[in-house]
Design a protein around this motif. Structure first.
Motif, PDB file in Angstrom:
ATOM      1  N   GLY A  26      58.293  12.318  -7.737  1.00 16.77           N
ATOM      2  CA  GLY A  26      57.847  13.512  -8.444  1.00 16.77           C
ATOM      3  C   GLY A  26      56.516  13.344  -9.133  1.00 16.77           C
ATOM      4  N   ILE A  27      56.370  12.240  -9.902  1.00 13.75           N
ATOM      5  CA  ILE A  27      55.184  12.020 -10.720  1.00 13.75           C
ATOM      6  C   ILE A  27      54.684  10.602 -10.498  1.00 13.75           C
ATOM      7  CG2 ILE A  27      54.254  11.979 -13.081  1.00 13.75           C
ATOM      8  CD1 ILE A  27      56.635  13.791 -13.889  1.00 13.75           C
ATOM      9  N   VAL A  28      53.385  10.462 -10.335  1.00 10.45           N
ATOM     10  CA  VAL A  28      52.752   9.145 -10.283  1.00 10.45           C
ATOM     11  C   VAL A  28      51.758   9.054 -11.432  1.00 10.45           C
ATOM     12  CG1 VAL A  28      51.317   7.545  -8.972  1.00 10.45           C
ATOM     13  CG2 VAL A  28      53.011   8.948  -7.782  1.00 10.45           C
ATOM     14  N   GLY A  29      51.983   8.103 -12.323  1.00  6.53           N
ATOM     15  CA  GLY A  29      51.084   7.895 -13.447  1.00  6.53           C
ATOM     16  C   GLY A  29      50.042   6.846 -13.124  1.00  6.53           C
ATOM     17  N   PHE A  30      48.800   7.122 -13.479  1.00  7.46           N
ATOM     18  CA  PHE A  30      47.702   6.177 -13.256  1.00  7.46           C
ATOM     19  C   PHE A  30      47.604   5.206 -14.434  1.00  7.46           C
ATOM     20  CE2 PHE A  30      44.841   9.183 -10.506  1.00  7.46           C
ATOM     21  CZ  PHE A  30      45.918   9.464  -9.706  1.00  7.46           C
ATOM     22  N   ARG A  31      46.933   4.093 -14.210  1.00  8.96           N
ATOM     23  CA  ARG A  31      46.562   3.195 -15.310  1.00  8.96           C
ATOM     24  C   ARG A  31      45.263   3.703 -15.923  1.00  8.96           C
ATOM     25  NH1 ARG A  31      43.383  -1.702 -15.225  1.00  8.96           N
ATOM     26  NH2 ARG A  31      43.424  -1.588 -12.940  1.00  8.96           N
ATOM     27  N   ILE A  32      45.228   3.764 -17.234  1.00  6.46           N
ATOM     28  CA  ILE A  32      44.046   4.196 -17.961  1.00  6.46           C
ATOM     29  C   ILE A  32      43.383   2.971 -18.576  1.00  6.46           C
ATOM     30  CG2 ILE A  32      43.148   5.704 -19.768  1.00  6.46           C
ATOM     31  CD1 ILE A  32      44.537   7.263 -17.590  1.00  6.46           C
ATOM     32  N   ALA A  33      42.109   2.772 -18.296  1.00  6.93           N
ATOM     33  CA  ALA A  33      41.377   1.632 -18.869  1.00  6.93           C
ATOM     34  C   ALA A  33      39.969   2.076 -19.220  1.00  6.93           C
ATOM     35  CB  ALA A  33      41.335   0.463 -17.885  1.00  6.93           C
ATOM     36  N   ASP A  34      39.401   1.441 -20.248  1.00  7.76           N
ATOM     37  CA  ASP A  34      38.032   1.790 -20.636  1.00  7.76           C
ATOM     38  C   ASP A  34      37.028   1.102 -19.726  1.00  7.76           C
ATOM     39  OD1 ASP A  34      37.766  -0.863 -21.517  1.00  7.76           O
ATOM     40  OD2 ASP A  34      38.048  -0.348 -23.630  1.00  7.76           O
TER      41      ASP A  34
END
Length: 298
Positions: free
Chosen positions: A120-128
């Motif tokens: 249903g949902i794929v979350g990404f990795r958030i990085a600066d």
């Protein structure tokens, strides 16, 4: 999905980050799998002709709304337009100050959904820009390793993908939230309907390091939406447990007296005002979330 899903990209902007939006859309244009559609929502602001200036692939649709509907409300405008087109299976929603560093993000998203019909949902990795992921951006309690992927109980709104079929079943973003906790509401509904929420750290969205408290309405809206969230989604016995834990955490964490006043004002508002229809999750969903490492009281 038996066939490769058709992918759209959706971006909501308030018009105050023109340089960042251009950079984001340029990174979308460099993807080795072109999106079938790109939808850009001007949340209470006019939009330039991105397609002509940036040479974007696929069909580009710009939508201007008269007022700022908040992040979830603006995203719902984009989702409604994609439904009208009827030719998209997966939508990738990206913050307007994010950046797709790698050129294979949409291809990886396509492959994940091709291989799992209940994804249903794929979350990404958030990085600066230095490659650092803030701990609050790792979707596990107490998690320190941002590179550990797998099924989770939540996702980050800054970079993620949704199955359009899932949204047709569970509904869109809770527009009344405006800002804060809208991701948890969507994730809990997805889990309750039997959809998988996946955190995939190889899907990177570069995003400047920020604090949610930068928003003037942060303390009030966070508290109000926390109450709305549990009133909408939790079984009755868990509501006081969840709110009691978060009240204690807020008292410990918040250093500003003004912030505490705003928080408690929002807390009261959450009970006085309606946050939408109540559809509590099943107890087996509570157990499922608990087994995944985040019982819905933390």
């Amino acid at each position: 999905m038996a066939q490769e899903p058709r992918i759209a990209v959706a971006v909501v902007t308030m018009g105050n980050r023109p340089v960042e939006v251009d950079a984001l859309l340029a990174s979308v244009a460099k993807q080795d799998v072109a999106p079938a559609r790109i939808v850009i929502v001007g949340n209470g602001c006019p939009l330039p002709d991105f397609a002509e200036r940036l040479g974007l692939p696929g069909e580009v649709t710009a939508i201007e709304v008269d007022e700022n509907l908040g992040c979830p409300g603006g995203r719902n405008v984009g989702l409604a337009k994609l439904r009208e087109f009827g030719d998209v299976d997966v939508v990738v929603e990206l913050d307007d100050d994010g950046l797709l560093v790698d050129a294979d993000v949409l291809r990886r998203v396509r492959d994940l959904y091709t291989g799992d019909p209940r994804l249903g949902i794929v979350g990404f990795r958030i990085a600066d820009e230095h490659g650092e992921t803030q701990r609050r951006h790792v979707p596990r309690v107490g998690a320190r390793d941002p590179m550990r992927g797998g099924p989770v109980t939540g996702f980050l709104g800054g970079g993620h993908a949704f199955s359009m079929r899932m949204l047709d079943e569970i509904g869109d973003w809770p527009a009344e939230f405006f800002f804060a906790h809208e991701e948890t509401d969507v994730a809990w509904r997805a889990a309750d309907a039997g959809w998988t929420v996946l955190y995939e750290p190889e899907l990177l969205l570069q995003h400047p390091k920020t604090s949610p408290a930068r928003h003037a309405i942060y303390h009030r809206v966070t508290a109000r939406n926390r109450v709305w969230l549990v009133r909408r989604r939790l079984p009755l016995p868990l509501i006081p447990v969840h709110l009691g834990i978060w009240m204690l955490l807020t008292l410990v964490r918040t250093r500003s007296l003004g912030g505490l006043r705003a928080w408690f004002g929002g807390f009261v508002e959450g009970f006085r005002a309606s946050g939408g229809e109540r559809r509590p999750m099943r107890w087996r969903t509570v157990w499922r979330l608990t087994r995944l490492g985040r019982p819905p009281v933390i």
